[in-house]
Design an enzyme around this catalytic site. Sequence first.
Site, PDB file in Angstrom:
ATOM      1  N   TYR A  38     -23.916  -3.107   0.554  1.00 27.82           N
ATOM      2  CA  TYR A  38     -25.122  -2.644   1.244  1.00 27.82           C
ATOM      3  C   TYR A  38     -25.136  -3.271   2.636  1.00 27.82           C
ATOM      4  CZ  TYR A  38     -30.312  -2.339   1.738  1.00 27.82           C
ATOM      5  OH  TYR A  38     -31.604  -2.099   2.125  1.00 27.82           O
TER       6      TYR A  38
ATOM      7  N   TYR B 260     -34.098  -3.724  -9.320  1.00 25.64           N
ATOM      8  CA  TYR B 260     -33.605  -4.812  -8.475  1.00 25.64           C
ATOM      9  C   TYR B 260     -34.734  -5.576  -7.793  1.00 25.64           C
ATOM     10  CZ  TYR B 260     -30.956  -7.492  -5.101  1.00 25.64           C
ATOM     11  OH  TYR B 260     -30.439  -8.538  -4.380  1.00 25.64           O
ATOM     12  N   HIS B 261     -35.592  -4.823  -7.123  1.00 26.75           N
ATOM     13  CA  HIS B 261     -36.623  -5.457  -6.299  1.00 26.75           C
ATOM     14  C   HIS B 261     -37.666  -6.166  -7.139  1.00 26.75           C
ATOM     15  CE1 HIS B 261     -34.814  -1.827  -4.663  1.00 26.75           C
ATOM     16  NE2 HIS B 261     -34.660  -2.550  -3.571  1.00 26.75           N
TER      17      HIS B 261
ATOM     18  N   LYS C 117     -48.626 -11.902   6.287  1.00 25.99           N
ATOM     19  CA  LYS C 117     -47.371 -11.262   6.646  1.00 25.99           C
ATOM     20  C   LYS C 117     -47.682 -10.460   7.902  1.00 25.99           C
ATOM     21  CE  LYS C 117     -44.374 -10.474   4.305  1.00 25.99           C
ATOM     22  NZ  LYS C 117     -43.186 -11.285   4.008  1.00 25.99           N
TER      23      LYS C 117
ATOM     24  N   ASP D 170     -42.820  -5.919   7.373  1.00 22.79           N
ATOM     25  CA  ASP D 170     -42.158  -6.591   6.269  1.00 22.79           C
ATOM     26  C   ASP D 170     -43.114  -6.686   5.075  1.00 22.79           C
ATOM     27  OD1 ASP D 170     -41.007  -8.440   4.572  1.00 22.79           O
ATOM     28  OD2 ASP D 170     -41.296 -10.140   5.929  1.00 22.79           O
TER      29      ASP D 170
ATOM     30  N   HIS E 246     -42.305  -7.628   1.846  1.00 23.44           N
ATOM     31  CA  HIS E 246     -41.927  -8.522   0.748  1.00 23.44           C
ATOM     32  C   HIS E 246     -42.954  -9.645   0.645  1.00 23.44           C
ATOM     33  CE1 HIS E 246     -38.085  -6.586   1.831  1.00 23.44           C
ATOM     34  NE2 HIS E 246     -37.855  -6.660   0.537  1.00 23.44           N
TER      35      HIS E 246
END
Lengths: 321, 718
Positions: free
Chosen positions: B82, B236-237, B591, B595, B597
């Site tokens: 990736y 995954y996340h 944040k 972004d 996350h």
Amino acid sequence: MQLVEKIIKGERAAIAKAITLVESSRENDKNESRKLISELLNKPGKSIRVGFSGPPGVGKSTFIESFGRYLVEKNYKLGILAIDPSSQITGGSILGDKTRMIEISKNPNTFIRSTPSRGSLGGISVGTREASIILDAAGYDFIFIETVGVGQSETMATNLVDIFSLIVGPGSGDELQGIKKGITEYADIFIVNKNDGDLKSEASKTASDYKSAISYYKKSNDTADKEVLLVSAIEQTGMEKVIETIQNIVSQNKKNKNFDERRAKQFTYWIEEEVREIIQFNIQKKIKEDGSISQLSQKVMDGKIQMFEAIEAITQNLQNK
Amino acid sequence: MKTKNSDNYTKWQKSFERETKIDLNEASSETDEGIEIKPVYTKADIENLSFVDNDSLPGQLPYTRGPKASMYTNRPWTIRQYAGFSTAEESNDFYKKNLKSGQKGLSVAFDLPTHRGYDSDDDLVMGDVGKAGVAIDTVEDMKILFNDIPLDQMSVSMTMNGAVLPVLSSFIVAGEEQNVNKNLLSGTIQNDILKEFMVRNTYIYPPDPSMKIVADIIEFTSKEMPKFNSISISGYHMQEAGADNVLELAYTLADGMEYVRAALSKGLDIDDFAPRLSFFFAIGTDFFMEIAKLRAARTLWYKIMKDFGAKNEKSLILRTHCQTSGVSLTEKDPYNNIIRTSYEALSAILGGTQSLHTNSFDEAIALPTDESARIARNTQLILQNETGVTNTVDPLAGSYFIESLTDELSKKAWEVIEEIESLGGMTKAVKAGVPKLKIEESATKKQAKVDSGSRVVVGVNKFKNPKEPKVDVRVIDNNRVRDDQIKKINDIKASRDQKAVDESLAKLVTAAKEDSNLLARSIDAIKNRATVGEVSKALEQVYGRHFATSLSVSGVYGKHFEGDEDFMNVTKKVNIFEEENGRRPRVLVVKMGQDGHDRGAKIVATSFADMGFDVDMGPLFQSPKDVAKDAIENDVHAIGVSTLAAGHKTLVPELMKSLKEIDPKSKIIVFVGGVIPEQDYNFLYENNISAIFGPGSNIIESAEKVIDLISDKIHEHN
């Protein structure tokens, strides 16, 4: 006092610092705070204070975001005091209300302050009343006070706001039975949120439940009628009706003097509360210094005197100090 | 019944207890998932399994042993790294170099503005352009990205969920303009929006219209792009955000079920699209658990698809891509990350993945350099060429431990799936915020284990390196990238047929209102050189932009520290602070930029609150100006900025400026946490940042430092 001028000029940092001051638990700050509030009370603004309460999950903050957006678009200045209940065992809290007030929190015509409730006054925080006086002096048109839980209705309605509204969700009509009395008595407006999508029919059913519930309430000629409104915070519908209703109630109550009477009552209550607090503080101080309680209670335990004699003696003692 | 086996077992138990001086009943350990791990497994553990069939072979139902009969003996897994950064030109260079060195497939990382449907010239994204991936504004960028890479031969995977329509359209049009028909395009589009609402937050529209878009893409590709995977259903996340393996497995499969239902509602036959559903899992450091997870995933998906009535064998088989865990990487002693990644890669292979990305060791700090990317790739080349792992299919089959673990994990995950189904499926569960909260709770528990030392992380909370090595990282000059992109956008806007653009965008809006297929319409708009941002905004007119509400866990972190001296020390300091100052230390955790996350921010918020701080949570995607207003109105003592997407060099100075603009005398201190290369530390300190906390920072120590800094600041002014 320089701070007063800055507040009246509407300086954001000054308003914020003043609110910190009135919320502070430090003795020095309390004296400062009293002085500040006395001065500000001489320079009242024209704010309407509206309380919003309701059970968790009905979308209170989302409603305030949506309604607030509607108001600031109409150029109103909006102050919001959000009492966040998430106090924890350690005393710290997570104040997350603003994550649901994204658009209005960016707007220069808003001032949004979150406060941890610390469990005082059943959800109303220390200093909320004073904070609303600060925002009033700073020129905000509306001051919204948001708390969680129906349990605070009475305190909020009688002590803090000009108009008290309860936000409920679709399907909450069933719970109405149990809390009817408190609600019909204290709320001026019932806002049924989530009048959208799949929930629409449920929402209008709930609205009619509330309408029939308040119809039992004895109407008196000189108070404004209670209203039940249907809104969707997500779709931003029904907002014009909310502001209309607020303005109607205010003007009607002003006409028949109810508005001022309510404020006068709140003021009396406030004075009473302050007096009580000061006396209590003084007595506690005296009790600490005196020390006769432990001596006399030992005597009671030893069977030397009667309990009521001891109480009598202690009160005499404290009053003479 | 007395058998030789039970005699042996009794004998073994005696020896075990003699050697360890521990009663066998107390010798088990418990995983994050709440699964008991015993010191030994026997044949008895694989009798009466609920999901696993001990007699099944690879390529046979329930496909526990692998989707194919021959697996790697015929062809090894695809090495699919990736990557993407900066401009399309630079990413294209990087791809071509990698392909020359043995990489087999491409996997494109887009920058955050592209994910969120903003063009590079949008004011909202000034800190994010080209940072965590490549910036794509128009089809021209997409064409440059695949310059000299023949799209009829190269399989391309694209991590795109929010702006999936304009980006997939750009890919299709780029193919067309390379003279490759769309029915020849192979690869995968992630197109998994549900997990965005749970963890990654790169969504654009609310859940319902987002699900419609997913279904539209499945519908379109099932008819027009037979070699293209319409979705990569991603756990995954979730693991990256702190989910344990049961949550990751269960939520991913529950997402899959929801997508199947969305596609069925379009009137498609299940076997028309199910063979093109693919999956994507994280592989962390719990070696056997990760192997079991992949085996369990295939087993459960088979059951699910059978229940949906799928008949085509390809519909019943779960095929997956895997990536080694990014969150297991540490900033401290970074070369350890090469070792971690190697073991994780081996897990993925033993679990039977179809393709794999191995992380570069420097990814806890920055984007990989050419050199670190080479080591990451070689990790897989060595596994394929030197170790012999490709010679036998599912070599761990029959292991009492692995089979029992596979079954146990399946059972636990199935319970969670049923829970989600009882809420009415994942879209409803996501709207209620249930999975997000569960994942955050799991993340907070994991963090507490590391901070309390009950979980060892080598080089971080134990065996620290006294001489931390210096690592060179890749630096992206995002202002230059942004300028380049803006120039390109302006050129295209000047030369395109504006009337055609407007008309095709209007048709897209109509399609959204009429509920017809949006991909076809957005391909037209992109062909006419509409930008990614324009296509996204057109749909925003109909659907609105989604803002997530945010719930928080509490008490989970603090529970791990009952009686812990360091923890008590901080709470004591907080109490003293409150007495002295009339209120608790108050910190705004934010944040900024695009972004999304927010795992780190959430963990900091909940753990600081557990230590007695008052913590304000800011909404996602705030501008520095919004943050400053929020901080000043709430009169916080400090702002904690969480940054994982490299926007800090632009956004943090901007925040400092905004604070001073509102209050020239502001005493608010600012600290930064997250992924920050050491090279940037000086720059940040020069901008008056008070403290920087990298990945793997101990939160209790950080909290103590913050309260000390706040106290110093107050005293300095008194």
